[in-house]
Design an enzyme around this catalytic site. Sequence first.
Site, PDB file in Angstrom:
ATOM      1  N   GLY A  62      26.556  41.868   4.220  1.00  0.00           N
ATOM      2  CA  GLY A  62      26.687  43.244   4.718  1.00  0.00           C
ATOM      3  C   GLY A  62      28.360  43.457   5.100  1.00  0.00           C
ATOM      4  O   GLY A  62      28.591  44.691   5.531  1.00  0.00           O
ATOM      5  N   GLN A  63      29.301  42.603   4.856  1.00  0.00           N
ATOM      6  CA  GLN A  63      30.620  42.955   5.282  1.00  0.00           C
ATOM      7  C   GLN A  63      31.098  44.171   4.293  1.00  0.00           C
ATOM      8  O   GLN A  63      30.718  44.413   3.468  1.00  0.00           O
ATOM      9  CB  GLN A  63      31.567  41.538   4.518  1.00  0.00           C
ATOM     10  CG  GLN A  63      31.074  40.234   5.261  1.00  0.00           C
ATOM     11  CD  GLN A  63      31.554  40.008   6.662  1.00  0.00           C
ATOM     12  OE1 GLN A  63      32.600  41.022   6.932  1.00  0.00           O
ATOM     13  NE2 GLN A  63      31.216  39.237   7.234  1.00  0.00           N
ATOM     14  N   LYS A  64      32.043  44.658   5.112  1.00  0.00           N
ATOM     15  CA  LYS A  64      32.748  45.820   4.332  1.00  0.00           C
ATOM     16  C   LYS A  64      32.873  45.798   2.836  1.00  0.00           C
ATOM     17  O   LYS A  64      32.683  46.549   1.929  1.00  0.00           O
ATOM     18  CB  LYS A  64      33.882  46.238   5.146  1.00  0.00           C
ATOM     19  CG  LYS A  64      33.660  47.565   5.889  1.00  0.00           C
ATOM     20  CD  LYS A  64      34.985  48.292   6.138  1.00  0.00           C
ATOM     21  CE  LYS A  64      34.875  49.255   7.244  1.00  0.00           C
ATOM     22  NZ  LYS A  64      35.316  48.813   8.448  1.00  0.00           N
ATOM     23  N   LEU A  92      31.726  43.907   0.778  1.00  0.00           N
ATOM     24  CA  LEU A  92      30.487  43.921   0.030  1.00  0.00           C
ATOM     25  C   LEU A  92      29.618  44.919  -0.364  1.00  0.00           C
ATOM     26  O   LEU A  92      28.723  45.070  -1.126  1.00  0.00           O
ATOM     27  CB  LEU A  92      29.621  42.494   0.405  1.00  0.00           C
ATOM     28  CG  LEU A  92      30.387  41.093   0.513  1.00  0.00           C
ATOM     29  CD1 LEU A  92      29.365  40.322   0.962  1.00  0.00           C
ATOM     30  CD2 LEU A  92      30.847  40.779  -0.878  1.00  0.00           C
ATOM     31  N   HIS A  94      38.096  40.607  11.797  1.00  0.00           N
ATOM     32  CA  HIS A  94      38.523  41.726  10.825  1.00  0.00           C
ATOM     33  C   HIS A  94      39.444  42.388  11.606  1.00  0.00           C
ATOM     34  O   HIS A  94      39.979  42.234  12.519  1.00  0.00           O
ATOM     35  CB  HIS A  94      37.241  42.766  11.105  1.00  0.00           C
ATOM     36  CG  HIS A  94      35.988  42.275  10.724  1.00  0.00           C
ATOM     37  ND1 HIS A  94      35.372  42.223   9.378  1.00  0.00           N
ATOM     38  CD2 HIS A  94      34.898  41.436  11.360  1.00  0.00           C
ATOM     39  CE1 HIS A  94      34.228  41.713   9.330  1.00  0.00           C
ATOM     40  NE2 HIS A  94      33.839  41.085  10.431  1.00  0.00           N
TER      41      HIS A  94
END
Lengths: 184, 342
Positions: free
Chosen positions: A69-71, A73, B254
Amino acid sequence: MGLLTILKKLKHKEREMRLLMLGLDNAGKTTILKKFNGEDVSTISPTLGFNIKTLEHRGFKLNIWDVGGQKSLRSYWRNYFESTDGLVWVVDSADRLRLEDCRKELSALLLEERLAGATLLVFANKQDLPGALSKDAIREVLALDEIKTHHWCIVGCSAMTGENLLTGVDWLLDDIAARIYTAD
Amino acid sequence: MDGVPTKVCPSDAVKIPERVLRRDQERLEELERRKNAKESQTVSEEKIGYFRAAFSAEKANIEDLLSSCTQTDHQKAIKVLEEATNKIQHLQKFLNDSTVFLTQYELRQAQESLQKLQGSIAEKRAEVMPKKKFAFRSRTAGTSLQPAVTPSSTEGQLQTDPGNSVVDSVVEQCGFSNVQNEILIKHSEEIQQRDVLLSHLTNCKVRLYGSPSTLHIKNVRGCQILCGPVSSSVFVDECKDSTLVLACQQLRTHNTTSTQIYLHVTSRAIIEDCHGVSFAPFNWTYHKLDDDFRVSGLDPKRNNWSQVDDFNWLAAGTPSPNWAVIPESERTSSWDTAEPKA
Ligand SMILES: Nc1nc2c(ncn2[C@@H]2O[C@H](COP(=O)(O)OP(=O)(O)OP(=O)(O)O)[C@@H](O)[C@H]2O)c(=O)[nH]1
Ligand SMILES: [Mg+2]
């Protein structure tokens, strides 16, 4: 008989279902999957691509796709939509700062044509954390009551304790099974 | 994965013998499965019995402990609360390890009991330790970590979208928010196995002595943050010119730049949209670090601090330009003194 009906019939015979697990990074998707399957959850890394697990439950053969679910991806999510019977949307109930992101991503998914036939199960995960929002609060923030296009249900759970994982999956299977039968 | 292709042609006569065989095989397997299920049911009934007895004994034990805790002896009350917190944590672990053989009902009951205990411990804490006194409590002899300014613990205050009533009206959030130029300390009584948030901090030195369940660090600048072992993940977003000293199961970094991370991670660290992040092994020690490692469930011997996945650099073979290892000669080895930046 249309191709889709044939496909459904075949699946029905095989009692096979395809489930897609999505949600923001860190929500607990992989942990839910492994816990449900009785595996060790302490060694799980953030998912770099996806995991597939095939398991038997209540006589159904479940093909579960767990996609990272990382941005970076999220734009690949759509590669996994095809033939999805059930969408499992996992939420970190204690991550209040990203609930708005979470709502946006989910509502975008529900507009996807290729997910139109899928049943939606929302797991309000991490209920074991003292700061977790209740499933009713999550339901409100994600505006679930506005969903008219999909059958849906929200279940509060914890992948750490395993609490309610079964309840959620069982509801999902029942709903999908009912739909596949009525398609005959 | 099962590689057998689905058979689409039902009238294929050649396949019949194989099918009959397969059906017979399946029937045998089913018999075997039922037999096993029966056996394992007896075993799990025994286990449930043991679980019930052990769980309720320990629960009673903790309740006694809590009721013995009074306001009259402050030092003792702090000790007792800490002990009770640890015991609850162990009980939770016991429950987690028992979930495989418990019924949903049993599990829910136990989880509810645990939540009640958590609730009474929070009440007790509020009763015997008014917040102010607690924040100024002197620390272990020998350390010179004295706050220069009043540390403001901003429990209950949250940075959220305006107008989002559900999110705002929430149970208290444990951590620090909106602070500049201060030394901020929390001890295990407050953070043990909780979800902790540090947000909007500038030029602060933060010390978290204890084992949170999870930690979020958001919008920090020029900070030095040291935290005891975190049971699950540490989530870092928008962090700049800072030093983080962390032990956890997963580290998720991040939008972070020019930051050093002294890390103990038992699975993996990842970065996304970061640059100028550098890593070294976790090297902080404090009085109860070993105990906190035990509480966290992290393996102290398993540290993958130098295996960092960059989600913006998935090219195999070439190393990511966004992170590096801090050369040994440049690593900080002492974290004891913390003076606030002027
Ligand atoms: N306390 C608590 N922690 C959880 C729970 N479920 C997952 N976690 C922790 O949350 C972190 C993230 O879990 P993952 O399963 O890796 O999350 P994911 O959704 O697969 O994340 P991506 O692979 O990046 O998309 C891990 O450290 C887990 O141990 C839960 O129910 N309670
Ligand atoms: Mg994952």
